[in-house]
Design a protein around this motif. Structure first.
Motif: not given
Length: 142
Positions: A98, A124, A126-129
């Motif tokens: 994280n 919720h 994410s790393r990509e978001w």
């Protein structure tokens, strides 16, 4: 607006190259941290465990920020919780999956976006978001 933002950033970059500019930046950061970042004062970020994990993440990621992959000096990067620490159970505060590296500008932008989102969305995200959100903003700045 883009021209103004670019000129402001260029001026800040020039100032950061002088001793006086570096001193003023350090003072501004210290003031910000002591008045607006209360999470710094709970002691978590001063623990030996956090310092060890922080050094590990910087080494793991090769001192490259997670958004552009650009290399930075150790002091230029912040180890950031993708899902904010306040939303995590205590046993997940040091979970390296994280954690990622951001520059101060990226971290400040992420923090400002976090303030506008609900806890459910933050839990919720994410790393990509986050990467997409931060890349989009930085595209407009530069």
């Amino acid at each position: 607006m883009k021209k103004y933002v670019h000129a402001k950033q260029a001026n800040a970059d020039r100032n950061a190259q002088t001793l006086r500019g570096q001193y003023e930046l350090a003072q501004a950061i210290k003031e910000y941290d002591s008045t607006r970042r209360q999470e710094l004062h709970d002691g978590f970020y001063n623990t030996k465990q956090w310092k060890t994990i922080s050094a590990y993440v910087k080494s793991r990621d090769g001192y490259a920020d997670a958004i552009n992959g650009r290399l930075w000096d150790e002091g230029d990067l912040i180890v950031d919780h993708i899902i904010p620490r306040r939303l995590l159970p205590k046993d997940k505060h040091l979970d390296t999956s994280n954690l990622w590296l951001l520059t101060r500008a990226q971290h400040n932008h992420k923090t400002s976006v976090e303030k506008k989102l609900s806890e459910n969305v933050l839990k919720h995200a994410s790393r990509e978001w986050w990467g997409n959100v931060l890349r989009e903003k930085l595209f407009y700045i530069y």
